[in-house]
Design an enzyme around this catalytic site. Sequence first.
Site, PDB file in Angstrom:
ATOM      1  N   HIS A  55      -0.977   2.682 -27.084  1.00 24.37           N
ATOM      2  CA  HIS A  55      -0.299   2.122 -28.268  1.00 24.37           C
ATOM      3  C   HIS A  55       0.779   3.072 -28.785  1.00 24.37           C
ATOM      4  O   HIS A  55       0.982   3.214 -30.001  1.00 24.37           O
ATOM      5  CB  HIS A  55      -1.302   1.800 -29.378  1.00 24.37           C
ATOM      6  N   ASN A 128      -6.137  -6.839 -30.800  1.00 27.55           N
ATOM      7  CA  ASN A 128      -5.013  -7.143 -29.919  1.00 27.55           C
ATOM      8  C   ASN A 128      -4.517  -8.558 -30.179  1.00 27.55           C
ATOM      9  O   ASN A 128      -5.115  -9.300 -30.965  1.00 27.55           O
ATOM     10  CB  ASN A 128      -5.434  -7.017 -28.437  1.00 27.55           C
TER      11      ASN A 128
END
EC number: 1.11.1.6
Length: 481
Positions: A55, A128
Amino acid sequence: MTEFKRLTTTTGSPVHDNQNSQTAGQRGPVLLQDFHLIEKLAHFNRERIPERVVHAKGAGAHGVFEVTHDVHHLTKAKFLSEVGKKTPVFIRFSTVAGERGSADTDRDPRGTAIKFYTEDGNYDIVGNNTPVFFIRDPLKFPDFIHTQKRNPQTNLKDPQAIWDFWSLSPEALHQITTLFSNRGTPKGYRHMHMFGSHTFQWISEDGQTVWVKYHFKSEQGIANMRSDEARHMASVDPDFATRDLFEAIDRGQFPAWRLFVQIMPLEDAHSYRFDPFDVTKVWSQKDYPLIPVGRLVLNRNPENYFAEVEQSAFSPANIVPGIGFSPDKMLQGRLFAYADAHRYRVGTNHNALPINQPQSPVHHYQRDGAMRFDGNGGSAINYEPNSANGPKEDGDAKLGNYEVSGAWGSYAYPDDDHYTQAGDLFRLLPPNEQDDLIDNVVNAMRPVTRDVQLRQVEHFKKADIDYGRRVAQGLGLVVEN
């Protein structure tokens, strides 16, 4: 008249000259005594904290969450206690595998980390844009991420490693099917759903508990790119999603999502047709329909990217009374790993930074550590129990219970059906999106050795015979039906 602001060092000393270094004579060498130069260079060298292992590239925005439907009978969480109640939030969106300089439109899941600044402390939903994940045991996570990063010899992305791992990890098939559909290249962060992915627990005021899954549905509607569109956008505007989010908020076109939950009675977990704690599976919405809860709106951009987006830190371990955990193994691993990553990357006092600091009072006995800037507890005692009326535990904050049993050991999930839901998803796609999925998989697998191709095709065939046949045909493989 504009007020004069004096340039100073970080310790407040006035700077005499910010254009010319101190030297020994006009042409002489630079002097070590030029403390302003040394400070500027030293700070510049340290401007980049280590990027996130996963990320790494992201965008963020502030907003508000408002309760629209009564769920107080299901959870005692105060921020969900009554219709109309509003809670400030901050969201960080991200790609997963790429570095900070990667393109926003790369084929990748999108991370969605939401921080609710509640009156009982911060609550983070870290998920997500997909309801499932590639693996279901945290022991495999470092190995999985290694395959998504660069080859240790060539420093290039490594399709062989990616598909070798996936072909030996059939539980990944559901997420692979999602990722290589057009959902793997969403058209910016505004046009995708967000999911908590894991199973969590809600605890009511009278101590009753239920299992819960979170679904944030985009009011902007789902919009994806096909592979050629995503590649083109990566070449002309690799920061497309970051720009799209910022500019939409800047012009007052505030993106919004509706929060729904699925609720499962505690006892159903023992008999449901899939393990409800397996993050590679979804709960059927026919079995557990979506229940509306609230609305989330992003209405303010960060003032400073580094301070608010790069230093933001999220963890599924950040909960509030009324919320609990489940025996989902990946969740259990993340409860440790996320906060530990922040302690390494940002520092042990990362939760005292303004973007991470709760808007509720904070009282604890933790002291010292690098970059402690909040008074460090002052002269107050730093131990408990104590006789000085210091902070004490709150019995009302007790987590909900769930039953555990069995002998110590390393156990696999009992359910090895990795194919039913992946096949259902394939058949759910319209014909044109099935075509795109097949093309995306075939193109991604072309550089991979034949033995890995054959092994992976067998997984596709078990999900849906046409799925496997078409991938094999695209790769020029001859396989038995």
